[in-house]
Scaffold this motif. Structure first.
Motif, PDB file in Angstrom:
ATOM      1  N   ASN A   1      -7.698  20.184 -49.358  1.00  0.00           N
ATOM      2  CA  ASN A   1      -8.505  20.386 -50.557  1.00  0.00           C
ATOM      3  C   ASN A   1      -9.930  19.959 -50.263  1.00  0.00           C
ATOM      4  N   VAL A   2     -10.887  20.726 -50.746  1.00  0.00           N
ATOM      5  CA  VAL A   2     -12.311  20.411 -50.608  1.00  0.00           C
ATOM      6  C   VAL A   2     -12.936  20.514 -51.991  1.00  0.00           C
ATOM      7  N   TYR A   3     -13.546  19.423 -52.474  1.00  0.00           N
ATOM      8  CA  TYR A   3     -14.141  19.427 -53.801  1.00  0.00           C
ATOM      9  C   TYR A   3     -15.194  18.327 -53.871  1.00  0.00           C
ATOM     10  N   GLY A   4     -15.852  18.186 -54.991  1.00  0.00           N
ATOM     11  CA  GLY A   4     -16.878  17.161 -55.127  1.00  0.00           C
ATOM     12  C   GLY A   4     -16.917  16.583 -56.531  1.00  0.00           C
ATOM     13  N   ASP A   5     -17.590  15.427 -56.654  1.00  0.00           N
ATOM     14  CA  ASP A   5     -17.896  14.871 -57.965  1.00  0.00           C
ATOM     15  C   ASP A   5     -19.416  14.700 -58.048  1.00  0.00           C
ATOM     16  N   ASP A   6     -19.899  13.809 -58.866  1.00  0.00           N
ATOM     17  CA  ASP A   6     -21.345  13.717 -59.063  1.00  0.00           C
ATOM     18  C   ASP A   6     -22.069  13.012 -57.911  1.00  0.00           C
ATOM     19  N   ARG A   7     -21.340  12.342 -56.971  1.00  0.00           N
ATOM     20  CA  ARG A   7     -22.010  11.635 -55.868  1.00  0.00           C
ATOM     21  C   ARG A   7     -21.472  12.001 -54.490  1.00  0.00           C
ATOM     22  N   TYR A   8     -20.237  12.489 -54.440  1.00  0.00           N
ATOM     23  CA  TYR A   8     -19.615  12.711 -53.137  1.00  0.00           C
ATOM     24  C   TYR A   8     -18.875  14.044 -53.098  1.00  0.00           C
ATOM     25  N   ASP A   9     -18.744  14.573 -51.877  1.00  0.00           N
ATOM     26  CA  ASP A   9     -17.799  15.637 -51.591  1.00  0.00           C
ATOM     27  C   ASP A   9     -16.604  15.024 -50.871  1.00  0.00           C
ATOM     28  N   TYR A  10     -15.442  15.670 -51.012  1.00  0.00           N
ATOM     29  CA  TYR A  10     -14.223  15.142 -50.422  1.00  0.00           C
ATOM     30  C   TYR A  10     -13.500  16.240 -49.660  1.00  0.00           C
ATOM     31  N   VAL A  11     -13.024  15.884 -48.480  1.00  0.00           N
ATOM     32  CA  VAL A  11     -12.114  16.743 -47.723  1.00  0.00           C
ATOM     33  C   VAL A  11     -10.812  15.969 -47.604  1.00  0.00           C
ATOM     34  N   LYS A  12      -9.738  16.529 -48.158  1.00  0.00           N
ATOM     35  CA  LYS A  12      -8.441  15.861 -48.126  1.00  0.00           C
ATOM     36  C   LYS A  12      -7.493  16.686 -47.265  1.00  0.00           C
ATOM     37  N   VAL A  13      -6.963  16.026 -46.228  1.00  0.00           N
ATOM     38  CA  VAL A  13      -6.076  16.700 -45.285  1.00  0.00           C
ATOM     39  C   VAL A  13      -4.716  16.007 -45.341  1.00  0.00           C
ATOM     40  N   GLY A  14      -3.699  16.744 -45.722  1.00  0.00           N
ATOM     41  CA  GLY A  14      -2.359  16.193 -45.789  1.00  0.00           C
ATOM     42  C   GLY A  14      -1.772  15.994 -44.403  1.00  0.00           C
TER      43      GLY A  14
ATOM     44  N   HIS B   1     -27.809  19.747 -46.198  1.00  0.00           N
ATOM     45  CA  HIS B   1     -29.085  19.079 -45.957  1.00  0.00           C
ATOM     46  C   HIS B   1     -29.184  18.604 -44.510  1.00  0.00           C
ATOM     47  N   ALA B   2     -30.405  18.573 -44.018  1.00  0.00           N
ATOM     48  CA  ALA B   2     -30.625  18.161 -42.631  1.00  0.00           C
ATOM     49  C   ALA B   2     -30.318  16.689 -42.424  1.00  0.00           C
TER      50      ALA B   2
ATOM     51  N   PRO C   1     -29.352  12.258 -52.519  1.00  0.00           N
ATOM     52  CA  PRO C   1     -29.789  11.968 -53.891  1.00  0.00           C
ATOM     53  C   PRO C   1     -30.681  13.080 -54.433  1.00  0.00           C
ATOM     54  N   GLU C   2     -30.504  13.417 -55.704  1.00  0.00           N
ATOM     55  CA  GLU C   2     -31.294  14.501 -56.303  1.00  0.00           C
ATOM     56  C   GLU C   2     -32.765  14.140 -56.382  1.00  0.00           C
ATOM     57  N   ASN C   3     -33.061  12.897 -56.677  1.00  0.00           N
ATOM     58  CA  ASN C   3     -34.453  12.457 -56.798  1.00  0.00           C
ATOM     59  C   ASN C   3     -34.735  11.457 -55.679  1.00  0.00           C
ATOM     60  N   LEU C   4     -35.467  11.907 -54.659  1.00  0.00           N
ATOM     61  CA  LEU C   4     -35.706  11.071 -53.490  1.00  0.00           C
ATOM     62  C   LEU C   4     -36.965  10.221 -53.667  1.00  0.00           C
ATOM     63  N   SER C   5     -36.907   9.340 -54.618  1.00  0.00           N
ATOM     64  CA  SER C   5     -37.975   8.359 -54.795  1.00  0.00           C
ATOM     65  C   SER C   5     -37.315   6.992 -54.893  1.00  0.00           C
ATOM     66  N   LEU C   6     -38.044   5.968 -54.506  1.00  0.00           N
ATOM     67  CA  LEU C   6     -37.465   4.628 -54.441  1.00  0.00           C
ATOM     68  C   LEU C   6     -36.898   4.160 -55.781  1.00  0.00           C
ATOM     69  N   LYS C   7     -37.514   4.600 -56.879  1.00  0.00           N
ATOM     70  CA  LYS C   7     -37.063   4.112 -58.179  1.00  0.00           C
ATOM     71  C   LYS C   7     -35.676   4.610 -58.554  1.00  0.00           C
ATOM     72  N   ASN C   8     -35.162   5.572 -57.790  1.00  0.00           N
ATOM     73  CA  ASN C   8     -33.830   6.099 -58.077  1.00  0.00           C
ATOM     74  C   ASN C   8     -32.783   5.639 -57.063  1.00  0.00           C
TER      75      ASN C   8
ATOM     76  N   LEU D   1     -37.960   9.366 -46.961  1.00  0.00           N
ATOM     77  CA  LEU D   1     -37.532  10.071 -48.171  1.00  0.00           C
ATOM     78  C   LEU D   1     -38.298  11.383 -48.339  1.00  0.00           C
ATOM     79  N   LYS D   2     -39.575  11.350 -48.013  1.00  0.00           N
ATOM     80  CA  LYS D   2     -40.387  12.561 -48.128  1.00  0.00           C
ATOM     81  C   LYS D   2     -39.906  13.630 -47.156  1.00  0.00           C
ATOM     82  N   GLU D   3     -39.625  13.227 -45.915  1.00  0.00           N
ATOM     83  CA  GLU D   3     -39.126  14.178 -44.913  1.00  0.00           C
ATOM     84  C   GLU D   3     -37.776  14.746 -45.333  1.00  0.00           C
ATOM     85  N   SER D   4     -36.918  13.891 -45.875  1.00  0.00           N
ATOM     86  CA  SER D   4     -35.598  14.352 -46.306  1.00  0.00           C
ATOM     87  C   SER D   4     -35.723  15.388 -47.414  1.00  0.00           C
TER      88      SER D   4
END
Length: 581
Positions: free
Chosen positions: A296-309, A371-372, A394-401, A575-578
């Motif tokens: 199974n391959v899926y994601g939530d709001d922070r991570y993607d998951y690959v589950k191999v039985g 992403h690279a 991260p969606e917002n690549l600034s230190l405050k986030n 962060l800027k390069e990313s």
């Protein structure tokens, strides 16, 4: 006579918590620590501190004192005893100290002069538990022009002096363990025989045994920091780690070297694991192997998951690649039985996924990322299901986030390096880390600190703490050290995994803007705080505390602040390069 090299130092605006009142002379040495010193090398250093306005002489020759009170003298000794009289003078008051060196040239190696064996070395080093096909290598120093044999009538051959730096009587050879061998906990005999058939025998210091058919040959990993190692090499950072693995993973044991079990990962791969990290399993435990089951391959709001039985918890290894950004996971003992992969659109970082059976017992998963920049991954088991957890950029690549972990190196009983003034690395790293915390929080970042006061934390505790708190980035602050207080210096940064290189490199480039000497951006670095795969991390060796010029800089709180600002600027560059990639 002895050649005395006096170095002159220039510095201004420095602070030093170790200075004394200016009207009271003193001499505090950090090197050497004793009055009498036996040495086997000619170049040595006297390093220490005095009051900031004191004059220092060594055997009557004036030594320029740093504004911090630090001083150092390079010595070029001649064989024999040499005494150095140090004096610190101010306002007619004098403090003295005497240091004596006894320099003895190492005795040249001599050949064995009569029938006998001087030494036996075996490789791998240490006590061995062996399996058929394993080799024991022997290197023996003995009387020349003789016949030398060991177990099984194995001949050791005398090497030509062109390969032994002119030393005759060096014999080498190897023995391969046979299926019929059954020796148990024995020292290996080595026999030398001369032309008159006179013989003498000497045993190895190490003991050897063949794995018994009745002995346990399976082990189960334990603890949260079990890890595999490539080989038996060791240095101050420990053996080269393949990576951390989960608990309750079954490993097949095929031997033991000292305190390390040798394990078979696949048909063509072996590894080592410290015996303290495993529990031996009962004889009859199945060899670790499994067919792959559903995916199974899926994601939530922070991570993607690959589950191999799988049907067993198998060992694994992960690799990061760049250009393009890819994560590869090898599962040892697995055989493909997968005919489809269910992928949901909730996966945000995984671009595509593929697999291949590289060889019998080696199954490879290849995950292409969108992403690279690698933002981290974690591999673990839930039951017998292998889970590869991949962090989203991260969606917002600034230190405050972001959540930034700041690790002040050393602490408590782990003092780290020491400068000429007596200042410890643990004190400077804490001072810089606290300034870095303040600077990052000013940018709006949430900062997690390893320590905010003088206390000890083991590196294993630090890794587990950050594994549980999962920061976006980790910055570990240290100072470097060398025997040479004059020539060796500079700033440097370190990373282990190629996917995390840019963070350390961007900080390094910014640090060089302070006019510091280059000491390099170093990869594949086997430091524990660089070992987590869960988040980008960088080790920052700000300066050499052992270098008197650089100690002067680092004791200046203003310069500490400048370094902190450059570290923050380097993180912003990362962060800027990313974001642009």
């Amino acid at each position: 006579m002895v050649k005395l090299i006096i170095s002159v130092f220039l510095c201004a605006g420095c602070i030093n918590s170790f200075s004394q009142t200016p009207d009271k002379p003193f001499i505090r040495l950090v090197q050497p620590s004793r009055e009498s010193n036996l040495v086997s090398w000619s170049i040595n250093f006297i390093i220490g501190s005095t009051c900031k306005t004191c004059m220092v002489t060594v055997n009557g020759s004036s030594v320029k004192v740093y504004p911090t009170g630090a001083f150092a003298v390079e010595l070029n000794l001649h064989p024999g005893d040499t005494t150095f009289n140090l004096a610190a003078v101010i306002n007619g008051k004098t403090a003295t100290k005497k240091v004596t060196y006894t320099y003895s040239l190492p005795k040249p190696a001599e050949p064995v002069k009569e029938l006998g064996i001087e030494s036996i070395q075996t490789y791998p080093e240490g006590n061995l538990i062996l399996s058929p096909g394993d080799k024991i290598q022997f290197r023996v120093k003995a009387f020349t022009h003789c016949t030398v044999k060991t177990i099984g009538d194995t001949r050791l051959y005398e090497l030509p002096v062109t390969q032994t730096k002119g030393m005759p009587g060096i014999y080498q050879g190897e023995y391969t363990v046979k299926e019929t061998d059954s020796f148990s906990v024995m020292k290996m005999p080595v026999t030398i025989t001369d032309s008159l058939q006179i013989s003498t025998t000497r045993e190895t210091k190490q003991v050897f045994s063949v794995m018994s058919p009745l002995a346990s040959d399976m082990a189960l990993t334990k603890g949260r920091l079990a890890h595999l190692e490539y080989g038996l090499g060791d240095d101050r950072l420990g053996g080269a780690k393949i990576g951390y693995i989960d608990s309750n993973i079954v490993l097949k044991i095929i031997g033991k070297v000292g305190t390390h079990f040798k394990v078979q990962l696949s048909k063509s791969r072996t590894a080592y694991i410290p015996d303290e990290l495993v529990t031996l399993m009962p004889k009859g435990t199945f060899t670790p192997e499994s067919l792959t089951d559903k995916w199974n391959v899926y994601g939530d709001d922070r991570y993607d998951y690959v589950k191999v039985g799988l049907f067993a918890r198998l060992p694994y290894q992960s690799y990061q690649f760049t250009d393009p950004s890819t994560l590869v996971v090898d599962i040892y003992g697995a055989t493909n039985n997968t005919n489809w992969i269910t992928q949901l659109q909730t996966a945000k970082e995984i671009r595509k996924i593929d697999y291949q059976q590289v060889e019998d017992g080696l199954f490879r998963i290849t995950i292409s990322l969108k992403h690279a920049q690698h933002w981290g991954h974690l591999i673990y088991y839930s039951g017998n299901t292998l889970i590869i957890k991949i962090k989203h950029q991260p969606e917002n690549l600034s230190l405050k986030n972001l959540v930034i972990a700041v690790d002040a190196g050393h602490g408590g009983k782990n003092t780290g390096a020491v400068g000429a003034t007596g200042v410890y690395e643990k004190e400077i790293t804490l001072a810089v880390a606290l300034k870095l915390q303040k600077a990052l929080e000013k940018e709006g970042a949430k900062v997690i600190m390893t320590r905010t006061e003088e206390e000890f934390f083991d590196n294993k505790e630090r890794i587990l703490f950050y594994r549980d708190s999962l920061p976006d980035l980790l910055l570990s602050v240290h100072l470097n050290s060398s025997e040479d207080p004059f020539r060796t210096g500079g700033t440097s940064t370190y990373y282990r995994y190629i996917g995390f290189k840019n963070l350390s490199l961007d900080i390094y480039k910014r640090m060089l803007e302070l006019g510091l000497k280059e000491y390099g951006n170093t990869g594949s670095f086997n430091f524990m705080l660089n070992s987590p795969t869960e988040y980008p991390n960088a080790l920052i060796e700000t300066l050499f505390l052992s270098n008197l010029d650089e100690e002067t800089k680092i004791l200046d709180e203003g310069f500490q602040q400048q370094m902190v600002e450059k570290i923050v600027a380097g993180v912003k560059d990362f962060l800027k390069e990313s974001k642009e990639q």
